[in-house]
Motif scaffolding. Structure first.
Motif, mmCIF file in Angstrom:
data_model
loop_
_atom_site.group_PDB
_atom_site.id
_atom_site.type_symbol
_atom_site.label_atom_id
_atom_site.label_comp_id
_atom_site.label_asym_id
_atom_site.label_seq_id
_atom_site.Cartn_x
_atom_site.Cartn_y
_atom_site.Cartn_z
ATOM 1 N N LEU A 40 0.832 -1.204 0.000
ATOM 2 C CA LEU A 40 0.000 0.000 0.000
ATOM 3 C C LEU A 40 0.868 1.256 0.000
ATOM 4 N N LYS A 74 -2.261 -3.880 -10.946
ATOM 5 C CA LYS A 74 -2.432 -2.673 -10.128
ATOM 6 C C LYS A 74 -1.441 -1.592 -10.549
ATOM 7 N N GLU A 85 -11.547 -1.828 -10.761
ATOM 8 C CA GLU A 85 -12.137 -2.658 -9.716
ATOM 9 C C GLU A 85 -11.112 -3.448 -8.924
ATOM 10 N N ILE A 86 -9.894 -3.540 -9.412
ATOM 11 C CA ILE A 86 -8.856 -4.321 -8.739
ATOM 12 C C ILE A 86 -8.403 -3.690 -7.424
ATOM 13 N N PHE A 87 -8.649 -2.389 -7.262
ATOM 14 C CA PHE A 87 -8.237 -1.704 -6.041
ATOM 15 C C PHE A 87 -9.327 -1.801 -4.979
ATOM 16 N N SER A 88 -8.913 -2.084 -3.755
ATOM 17 C CA SER A 88 -9.864 -2.161 -2.643
ATOM 18 C C SER A 88 -10.295 -0.756 -2.229
ATOM 19 N N ALA A 89 -11.358 -0.680 -1.436
ATOM 20 C CA ALA A 89 -11.813 0.617 -0.913
ATOM 21 C C ALA A 89 -10.704 1.263 -0.087
ATOM 22 N N ARG A 90 -9.981 0.474 0.642
ATOM 23 C CA ARG A 90 -8.870 0.963 1.467
ATOM 24 C C ARG A 90 -7.770 1.568 0.587
ATOM 25 N N GLU A 91 -7.404 0.866 -0.472
ATOM 26 C CA GLU A 91 -6.383 1.386 -1.383
ATOM 27 C C GLU A 91 -6.861 2.666 -2.068
ATOM 28 N N LYS A 92 -8.105 2.666 -2.489
ATOM 29 C CA LYS A 92 -8.643 3.857 -3.151
ATOM 30 C C LYS A 92 -8.644 5.059 -2.214
ATOM 31 N N GLU A 120 -11.574 4.032 6.402
ATOM 32 C CA GLU A 120 -10.759 2.874 6.032
ATOM 33 C C GLU A 120 -9.522 2.676 6.899
#
Length: 150
Positions: A40, A74, A85-92, A120
Protein backbone atom coordinates in the motif's frame (compact mmCIF):
# COMPACT_ATOMS: atom_id res chain seq x y z
CA UNK A 1 29.99 26.84 -26.28
CA UNK A 2 28.39 27.09 -22.85
CA UNK A 3 29.60 24.95 -19.98
CA UNK A 4 27.46 21.92 -19.26
CA UNK A 5 25.15 22.24 -16.28
CA UNK A 6 26.21 19.74 -13.67
CA UNK A 7 23.91 18.84 -10.81
CA UNK A 8 24.58 16.51 -7.91
CA UNK A 9 23.96 12.83 -8.60
CA UNK A 10 22.09 10.66 -6.11
CA UNK A 11 25.47 9.47 -4.81
CA UNK A 12 26.68 13.10 -4.51
CA UNK A 13 23.53 14.05 -2.61
CA UNK A 14 23.86 11.23 -0.10
CA UNK A 15 27.56 12.05 0.41
CA UNK A 16 27.10 15.83 0.71
CA UNK A 17 24.00 15.71 2.91
CA UNK A 18 24.24 12.48 4.90
CA UNK A 19 22.09 13.81 7.74
CA UNK A 20 19.33 14.82 5.32
CA UNK A 21 19.51 11.41 3.66
CA UNK A 22 19.40 9.72 7.09
CA UNK A 23 16.41 11.85 8.09
CA UNK A 24 14.45 10.98 4.98
CA UNK A 25 15.39 7.33 5.36
CA UNK A 26 14.22 7.44 8.97
CA UNK A 27 10.74 8.47 7.78
CA UNK A 28 10.57 5.36 5.59
CA UNK A 29 11.84 3.12 8.38
CA UNK A 30 9.26 4.54 10.80
CA UNK A 31 6.43 3.89 8.35
CA UNK A 32 7.71 0.37 7.67
CA UNK A 33 7.91 -0.29 11.42
CA UNK A 34 4.34 0.96 11.90
CA UNK A 35 2.93 -2.18 10.34
CA UNK A 36 1.22 -0.33 7.50
CA UNK A 37 1.16 -2.62 4.46
CA UNK A 38 4.33 -2.14 2.38
CA UNK A 39 2.47 -2.75 -0.89
CA UNK A 40 0.00 0.00 0.00
CA UNK A 41 2.72 2.50 0.91
CA UNK A 42 4.54 1.75 -2.33
CA UNK A 43 1.34 2.36 -4.32
CA UNK A 44 0.96 5.70 -2.52
CA UNK A 45 4.57 6.63 -3.32
CA UNK A 46 4.10 5.64 -6.94
CA UNK A 47 0.92 7.70 -7.33
CA UNK A 48 2.54 10.81 -5.85
CA UNK A 49 5.60 10.27 -8.06
CA UNK A 50 3.35 9.94 -11.14
CA UNK A 51 1.65 13.23 -10.30
CA UNK A 52 4.99 14.94 -9.75
CA UNK A 53 6.55 13.39 -12.88
CA UNK A 54 9.55 11.97 -11.01
CA UNK A 55 11.04 9.23 -13.20
CA UNK A 56 13.79 8.43 -10.68
CA UNK A 57 11.31 7.76 -7.87
CA UNK A 58 8.93 5.88 -10.19
CA UNK A 59 11.68 3.50 -11.25
CA UNK A 60 12.85 3.01 -7.67
CA UNK A 61 9.39 2.45 -6.16
CA UNK A 62 8.18 0.21 -9.00
CA UNK A 63 10.97 -2.16 -8.02
CA UNK A 64 10.00 -2.00 -4.35
CA UNK A 65 6.30 -2.46 -5.15
CA UNK A 66 7.05 -5.57 -7.19
CA UNK A 67 9.28 -6.88 -4.38
CA UNK A 68 6.39 -6.26 -1.95
CA UNK A 69 4.12 -8.40 -4.15
CA UNK A 70 1.96 -5.68 -5.73
CA UNK A 71 0.21 -7.17 -8.75
CA UNK A 72 1.36 -5.91 -12.14
CA UNK A 73 -2.26 -5.13 -13.03
CA UNK A 74 -2.43 -2.67 -10.13
CA UNK A 75 0.79 -1.03 -11.26
CA UNK A 76 -0.59 -0.76 -14.80
CA UNK A 77 -3.93 0.71 -13.67
CA UNK A 78 -2.65 3.00 -10.93
CA UNK A 79 -3.37 6.28 -12.78
CA UNK A 80 -7.00 5.15 -13.13
CA UNK A 81 -7.37 3.61 -9.65
CA UNK A 82 -10.82 5.18 -9.12
CA UNK A 83 -12.29 3.29 -12.05
CA UNK A 84 -10.32 0.05 -11.65
CA UNK A 85 -12.14 -2.66 -9.72
CA UNK A 86 -8.86 -4.32 -8.74
CA UNK A 87 -8.24 -1.70 -6.04
CA UNK A 88 -9.86 -2.16 -2.64
CA UNK A 89 -11.81 0.62 -0.91
CA UNK A 90 -8.87 0.96 1.47
CA UNK A 91 -6.38 1.39 -1.38
CA UNK A 92 -8.64 3.86 -3.15
CA UNK A 93 -8.98 5.94 0.02
CA UNK A 94 -5.20 6.00 0.51
CA UNK A 95 -4.53 6.86 -3.13
CA UNK A 96 -7.15 9.62 -3.18
CA UNK A 97 -5.58 11.07 -0.03
CA UNK A 98 -2.10 10.86 -1.59
CA UNK A 99 -3.37 12.74 -4.64
CA UNK A 100 -5.04 15.42 -2.55
CA UNK A 101 -1.98 15.93 -0.37
CA UNK A 102 0.38 15.93 -3.36
CA UNK A 103 -1.63 18.41 -5.42
CA UNK A 104 -2.55 20.52 -2.36
CA UNK A 105 -5.37 22.23 -4.16
CA UNK A 106 -7.76 24.32 -2.08
CA UNK A 107 -9.85 21.97 0.02
CA UNK A 108 -7.37 19.10 -0.28
CA UNK A 109 -7.58 18.45 3.44
CA UNK A 110 -11.35 18.86 3.57
CA UNK A 111 -13.47 17.23 6.23
CA UNK A 112 -15.04 15.03 3.54
CA UNK A 113 -11.62 13.78 2.40
CA UNK A 114 -10.67 13.15 6.02
CA UNK A 115 -13.88 11.25 6.70
CA UNK A 116 -13.31 9.05 3.65
CA UNK A 117 -9.81 8.24 4.81
CA UNK A 118 -10.88 7.58 8.41
CA UNK A 119 -13.57 5.19 7.19
CA UNK A 120 -10.76 2.87 6.03
CA UNK A 121 -7.81 3.67 8.32
CA UNK A 122 -7.16 4.04 12.04
CA UNK A 123 -5.86 7.32 13.46
CA UNK A 124 -2.36 5.83 13.71
CA UNK A 125 -2.48 4.56 10.13
CA UNK A 126 -3.52 8.00 8.90
CA UNK A 127 -0.50 9.51 10.64
CA UNK A 128 1.83 7.10 8.86
CA UNK A 129 0.07 7.53 5.51
CA UNK A 130 0.55 11.28 5.87
CA UNK A 131 4.24 10.77 6.63
CA UNK A 132 4.49 8.49 3.57
CA UNK A 133 3.02 11.17 1.30
CA UNK A 134 5.16 13.92 2.81
CA UNK A 135 8.30 11.80 2.48
CA UNK A 136 7.80 10.85 -1.15
CA UNK A 137 6.98 14.43 -2.07
CA UNK A 138 10.26 15.51 -0.47
CA UNK A 139 12.14 12.83 -2.39
CA UNK A 140 10.38 13.78 -5.65
CA UNK A 141 11.44 17.39 -5.27
CA UNK A 142 15.03 16.47 -4.42
CA UNK A 143 15.33 13.97 -7.28
CA UNK A 144 13.77 16.36 -9.78
CA UNK A 145 15.69 19.38 -8.53
CA UNK A 146 18.99 17.57 -8.98
CA UNK A 147 17.76 15.74 -12.09
CA UNK A 148 18.71 12.30 -10.77
CA UNK A 149 19.02 9.80 -13.61
CA UNK A 150 16.26 7.24 -13.88
Amino acid sequence: MADAIVRPTYKDFTARAPDVYAGLSALTKAVDASGLDKGLTELVKLRASQINGCAFCLKFHLGLARKAGVAQEKLDLLPAFREAEIFSAREKAALAYAEAMTKLAPGAASDAAWAGLRAEFSEDEVVFLTVTVAGINAWNRIAMGFNFAA
